[in-house]
Scaffold this active site. Structure first.
Site, PDB file in Angstrom:
ATOM      1  N   THR A 157     -35.109-103.969 107.158  1.00 43.29           N
ATOM      2  CA  THR A 157     -33.749-103.491 107.403  1.00 43.29           C
ATOM      3  C   THR A 157     -33.475-102.341 106.449  1.00 43.29           C
ATOM      4  O   THR A 157     -33.977-102.342 105.315  1.00 43.29           O
ATOM      5  CB  THR A 157     -32.716-104.616 107.178  1.00 43.29           C
ATOM      6  OG1 THR A 157     -31.408-104.046 107.090  1.00 43.29           O
ATOM      7  CG2 THR A 157     -32.981-105.374 105.906  1.00 43.29           C
ATOM      8  N   GLU A 164     -31.937-101.787 114.197  1.00 42.16           N
ATOM      9  CA  GLU A 164     -31.561-102.181 115.557  1.00 42.16           C
ATOM     10  C   GLU A 164     -31.248-101.006 116.474  1.00 42.16           C
ATOM     11  O   GLU A 164     -31.216-101.179 117.702  1.00 42.16           O
ATOM     12  CB  GLU A 164     -30.327-103.105 115.532  1.00 42.16           C
ATOM     13  CG  GLU A 164     -30.599-104.539 115.146  1.00 42.16           C
ATOM     14  CD  GLU A 164     -30.662-104.730 113.648  1.00 42.16           C
ATOM     15  OE1 GLU A 164     -31.181-105.767 113.209  1.00 42.16           O
ATOM     16  OE2 GLU A 164     -30.194-103.839 112.909  1.00 42.16           O
ATOM     17  N   MET A 175     -32.750-109.757 109.728  1.00 36.71           N
ATOM     18  CA  MET A 175     -31.527-108.984 109.425  1.00 36.71           C
ATOM     19  C   MET A 175     -31.418-107.759 110.356  1.00 36.71           C
ATOM     20  O   MET A 175     -31.499-106.639 109.897  1.00 36.71           O
ATOM     21  CB  MET A 175     -31.541-108.563 107.952  1.00 36.71           C
ATOM     22  CG  MET A 175     -31.567-109.747 107.002  1.00 36.71           C
ATOM     23  SD  MET A 175     -31.751-109.276 105.268  1.00 36.71           S
ATOM     24  CE  MET A 175     -33.508-108.919 105.165  1.00 36.71           C
ATOM     25  N   GLN A 233     -22.436-109.072 102.679  1.00 29.38           N
ATOM     26  CA  GLN A 233     -22.324-107.610 102.764  1.00 29.38           C
ATOM     27  C   GLN A 233     -20.860-107.197 102.879  1.00 29.38           C
ATOM     28  O   GLN A 233     -20.388-106.316 102.139  1.00 29.38           O
ATOM     29  CB  GLN A 233     -23.101-107.096 103.980  1.00 29.38           C
ATOM     30  CG  GLN A 233     -24.606-107.137 103.853  1.00 29.38           C
ATOM     31  CD  GLN A 233     -25.282-106.743 105.151  1.00 29.38           C
ATOM     32  OE1 GLN A 233     -24.680-106.772 106.230  1.00 29.38           O
ATOM     33  NE2 GLN A 233     -26.561-106.389 105.077  1.00 29.38           N
ATOM     34  N   CYS A 291     -30.680 -97.717 111.102  1.00 29.73           N
ATOM     35  CA  CYS A 291     -30.525 -99.163 111.175  1.00 29.73           C
ATOM     36  C   CYS A 291     -31.625 -99.618 112.114  1.00 29.73           C
ATOM     37  O   CYS A 291     -31.827 -99.014 113.175  1.00 29.73           O
ATOM     38  CB  CYS A 291     -29.146 -99.555 111.701  1.00 29.73           C
ATOM     39  SG  CYS A 291     -28.982-101.320 112.007  1.00 29.73           S
TER      40      CYS A 291
END
Length: 230
Positions: free
Chosen positions: A83, A198, A10, A52, A196
């Site tokens: 995540t 990422e 995720m 989501q 986040c």
């Protein structure tokens, strides 16, 4: 060493960061040929993202709770959700397993306290920036959290889903993020939470006008601490 179950995928881009960081730290701290005992359950992120954006958190909670139970049955001694956003359903996951859930917010609180930060800027998905599940957790740990303005939050969110989760890194997006961080600094933030998992693929400590708290790295390190704990 203890075994940790990772709820990942995720996106898989940041799950790779977790897997690499955890194993690097185990090798550094244990030496030799040691690597981390991990069980990774990597979900289909397209399904997660759709739920989501449909605001179907009940189905997400049920699904990830079932994933958590399967990792427990597979022999995990603890769980980690790789995540920030899906920590919204962390209580539901924790309620159905008998093993501890290593919360990403706890790793943030510990690092912030160690470095003397009290007032933090938060970048993340719109869910993480606008809803209380992470901010309230951090507030309970004595931290004050600032978020960007509405248009800035939209840009941060868009870059995460349209670029970073797909492995796309753009200079224009980095420039936009750095301007948003500068604005949070002007508003009084002492450090910036890469909230986040990422975002660390785009923003580095060298780039940022504020000290960086990379949740993927901090969370991964807390997993290592658990693996090596007595």
């Amino acid at each position: 060493m203890k075994t940790v179950g990772l709820i990942g995928g995720m996106s898989w881009e940041s799950s790779l960061t977790y897997y690499q960081r955890i194993n690097q730290q185990i090798k550094q701290r244990k030496g030799g040929l040691h690597s981390a005992p991990l069980i990774l359950y990597s979900v289909d992120f397209a399904r997660i993202a759709e739920l989501q954006h449909n605001n179907d958190w009940l189905q997400l909670a049920d699904y990830l709770a079932s994933v958590g139970k399967s990792l427990e049955k597979a022999g995990a001694d603890a769980l980690a959700i790789c995540t920030n956003t899906m920590h919204k359903v962390a209580p539901q996951i924790a309620n159905v397993v008998r093993i501890p859930l290593l919360h990403i917010g706890d790793a943030l609180i510990a690092e912030s306290q160690a470095r003397g930060y009290r007032r933090l800027g938060l970048l993340g998905t719109a869910f993480t920036m606008e809803q209380g599940f992470l901010r309230d957790h951090l507030s309970a740990g004595g931290l004050s959290v600032l978020v960007p303005e509405h248009a800035e939050r939209q840009d941060v969110h868009r870059v995460i889903y349209e670029e970073l989760c797909q492995g796309v890194i753009r200079k224009e997006s980095l420039s936009r993020y750095l301007q948003i961080i500068k604005n949070l600094k002007a508003a009084g933030a002492e450090a910036i939470i890469l909230g986040c998992t990422e975002i660390g693929l785009l923003v580095t400590a060298e780039d940022s006008p504020l000290p960086v708290l990379d949740t993927a790295v901090l969370h991964a390190d807390s997993v290592v601490d658990f693996i090596l704990s007595e």
